[in-house]
Design an enzyme around this catalytic site. Sequence first.
Site, short mmCIF file in Angstrom:
data_model
loop_
_atom_site.label_atom_id
_atom_site.label_comp_id
_atom_site.label_asym_id
_atom_site.label_seq_id
_atom_site.Cartn_x
_atom_site.Cartn_y
_atom_site.Cartn_z
N THR A 130 0.84 -1.20 0.00
CA THR A 130 0.00 0.00 0.00
C THR A 130 0.87 1.25 0.00
OG1 THR A 130 -0.03 0.22 2.39
CG2 THR A 130 -1.73 -1.17 1.42
N SER A 131 0.34 2.31 -0.56
CA SER A 131 1.03 3.60 -0.51
C SER A 131 0.01 4.68 -0.21
CB SER A 131 1.71 3.89 -1.84
OG SER A 131 2.23 5.20 -1.82
N PRO A 132 0.39 5.69 0.57
CA PRO A 132 -0.49 6.85 0.77
C PRO A 132 -0.29 7.87 -0.35
CG PRO A 132 1.48 7.14 2.09
CD PRO A 132 1.63 5.82 1.35
N ASP B 163 7.77 5.01 -2.61
CA ASP B 163 7.57 5.82 -1.41
C ASP B 163 8.89 6.34 -0.88
OD1 ASP B 163 4.86 5.49 -1.42
OD2 ASP B 163 4.87 3.82 -0.01
#
Length: 751
Positions: free
Chosen positions: A311-313, A426
């Site tokens: 996951t990445s924000p 990221d």
Amino acid sequence: MYLVDPSSLAPDFWSLMRSMMQLLQRGLLCLTAFLASAGIFTDGASSKALGVQGASAQYLLGLGIGDITGPVVETNMMGYASLSQVDTGLHMRQRSRAFIIADAANPSNRVVFINADIAMGDTGVRRSIVSALSSEFPGLYTNENIALSSTHQHSGVGGYLEDLLPQITALGYVNQSAQAIVAGTVLAVKRAHASLAAGKLSLGNTTVVDGNRNRSPSAYLANPAEERARYEYDQDKDLTLVRFDDANGNARGFLSFFAVHGTSIYENNTLVSSDNKGMAAYLYESSIEPDSMPGNNTFVAGFAQSNVGDTSPNTLGAFCESPGEAWDGQPCDFDHSTCGNKTEDCHGRGPGFRISDFESNKIIAQYQVDGAKTLMGQQLTPITGPVKWVHTYMNMSFRSFTLPNGTTVQTCPPAMGYSFAGGTTDGPGAFDFIQGDNSSNSQNPFWELVKGAVTPDPDQQQIDCQFPKPILLNTGFAHWPYEWSPNTVDIQMLRVGQLVILVMPGELTTMSGRRMREALRAKLISEGVLGDDAYVVIAGPANTYAHYVATHEEYSVQRYEGASTIFGQWTLDSYIDKYSSIVSYLADDATGQPPSDPAPVDQTSKAISLQARRLLNQTGVVFDAAGIGRDFGEVLTDVRTSSPYTAGEAVIATFVGANPRNNLRLEQTFLTVDQLVNGQWNAVRSDSHPSTTYQWTRTSTILGTSTVNITWVIEDGTPSGTYRLTYFGDSKPLIGNITPFVGHSSSFTIS
Ligand SMILES: *[C@@H]1O[C@H](CO)[C@@H](O)[C@H](O)[C@H]1NC(C)=O
Ligand SMILES: *[C@@H]1O[C@H](CO)[C@@H](O)[C@H](O)[C@H]1NC(C)=O
Ligand SMILES: *[C@@H]1O[C@H](CO)[C@@H](O)[C@H](O)[C@H]1NC(C)=O
Ligand SMILES: *[C@@H]1O[C@H](CO)[C@@H](O)[C@H](O)[C@H]1NC(C)=O
Ligand SMILES: *[C@@H]1O[C@H](CO)[C@@H](O)[C@H](O)[C@H]1NC(C)=O
Ligand SMILES: *[C@@H]1O[C@H](CO)[C@@H](O)[C@H](O)[C@H]1NC(C)=O
Ligand SMILES: *[C@@H]1O[C@H](CO)[C@@H](O)[C@H](O)[C@H]1NC(C)=O
Ligand SMILES: *[C@@H]1O[C@H](CO)[C@@H](O)[C@H](O)[C@H]1NC(C)=O
Ligand SMILES: *[C@@H]1O[C@H](CO)[C@@H](O)[C@H](O)[C@H]1NC(C)=O
């Protein structure tokens, strides 16, 4: 990794420890009295004494917060493992939030879930926390029922982990950092313990669509098409929330789970912060108790991490920052996340990209807050049933087991693949030190020290076992100066009624998490442990850090997550096998714990002895000096007094400073913004408000001088009036004791 001698630890730290001891002794007496009055140790009739009516207040619930912020300057930060990311001050403090759930009818049946605002759980830190709590509360809090989960944030203080690999950029082990996490977490649990009261739990979920994005979609696509077809997204969008109510139905807090990396704040930031989950907790808690200082609130908002792996924000996607090149501003290469064949220029962008990474951080936090508010405003499903837990250690080196289709496979001793060095969108190159480190221009003294012992060449058995991963670091075979990676991991599950929390020692990818939850839920039902309402959620990285867990299809692609799946392609299947094999310990009438592999050995003594041998070129705080004709806390550059400030403006003052490593000021603050009310100065902001920053700059190593900047960006809606900035410091003379001091700016007005 600083050669801090105990005398340099602040007196406030020791007085904190002393008052904790006192608190504890009182707590123990109170507890004994409480248990006696409630008849808890006698029989089930105690439920009446506790005011419990049927299933509505079936539990004893405790919630507490503790400050775990380590040294905010001159220490490597944890997460990106970037050598140059050394902290220079503070944006928001890191905190542990503890949630205790006990069965009211049988209160020694209890679990403790700790949501620590750190990058990952750690065996050494957990061991110290368990040891402190189990000796203070014998039989109540144990190695088995305490879960230490992390928010997986990347802007906190580093140096606290026990295994060598994650320590390298932190220049080794920083005892002060580990001690802060232990002390603050133990305090959080004690506060939770002191707050135990009858209450009820309920459960629900909602979707948070904009809060995350898959950062390795090309690996996700390697999963079978029919499996992917079952899901709308290549990320889990569900936020699960457990609501904690008192016996009258008033909310005391919640524990939520949502998968998104704590990488909203970029690698070039050097102010200690708490990333999106810590920010979410602040935003939620301050909305409930706006007048409390951060961390001094009673409502506890837990934003826990879940299957975070891929996951990445950075939800806008990853783009090339390659000025002058044809591909500048273009999306990165899909399969390799490169720009012109290089990883360095490929950067993920958060939703606040046009403004700043701190803005992105707030937005991703707010999405999670909004999800939690939605659920807190709804009628949720009551949680009913007993409190159970299971914990065991599993040695992952060459663990042989049978897949559901009958094929026997095995896991491997840990190893990192080449792509591990490539990092992610990221942060180009987590553990970036590897790049170029086979050359003589390495800039990391710790790496210089250990590279003579660079991991042994893998033998054919390990090469075959890890296939198709090309082995870069054969960490499972590296034992000098101490273990590089864990061979042994914590396997743990907590059960409260129909809810089971899978406490996982690594970062599961989205699809790994789905397979894990689904398999365990099916097993819990087929074994008759739970019914069709069984609800399974993943928490982690928790307890220890065993890197990533990709599916074996994703592993074959060897992106960062696959290359960092250290026990080989059957890592996930091994976890599914092991967790499934022990679900019966969660049954209503189950007792005891399963057989266990040996616990990992304590490595901190080796880490420290390395430190003691002064192999590293780092020193503790030698001394502080104000400079000739100056006093500590004296204002060097004052606030503006000639005209009023307005909302949105930054108020800044510079003070004669001293090294904040002299006193971490845990549970306190390095600064306040004070407002003049009826002739009295009232503190209205602390160093944990996101609107304030504390920055420390060494101005002369030889003279021991430093300055501190305090900044406050005035929020909209701040009442007009008279204010000042206050700086709290502690100076260390060449000879003698560390002494606190205070400095004030001139007063200024806000119109
Ligand atoms: C780390 O610090 C704690 C608290 O100051 C101290 O008790 C402990 O001995 C230190 N550990 C080592 C290994 O130096
Ligand atoms: C969300 O809750 C619903 C209803 O209980 C359930 O069917 C669903 O599986 C839950 N989602 C997740 C991800 O657990
Ligand atoms: C960090 O990098 C981002 C993106 O390149 C940039 O916008 C930001 O100003 C940098 N922050 C600092 C503190 O240098
Ligand atoms: C924290 O809250 C308590 C109780 O409300 C209060 O007495 C205390 O002054 C507060 N501390 C700070 C630092 O605000
Ligand atoms: C990237 O690598 C490919 C394959 O080796 C090559 O054809 C291409 O020219 C390279 N691109 C750049 C910008 O170097
Ligand atoms: C883990 O298992 C391997 C392989 O069986 C064995 O060599 C090793 O000694 C074990 N480690 C521990 C700590 O028991
Ligand atoms: C069992 O499943 C694994 C993983 O999908 C696969 O590699 C293996 O070939 C399968 N074995 C049989 C006998 O089908
Ligand atoms: C060192 O790294 C370079 C690329 O950075 C690589 O081409 C070379 O093979 C490496 N040498 C060894 C001994 O790993
Ligand atoms: C501190 O503030 C002064 C002005 O008061 C400024 O010149 C300096 O750059 C600031 N230092 C940092 C580290 O921001």
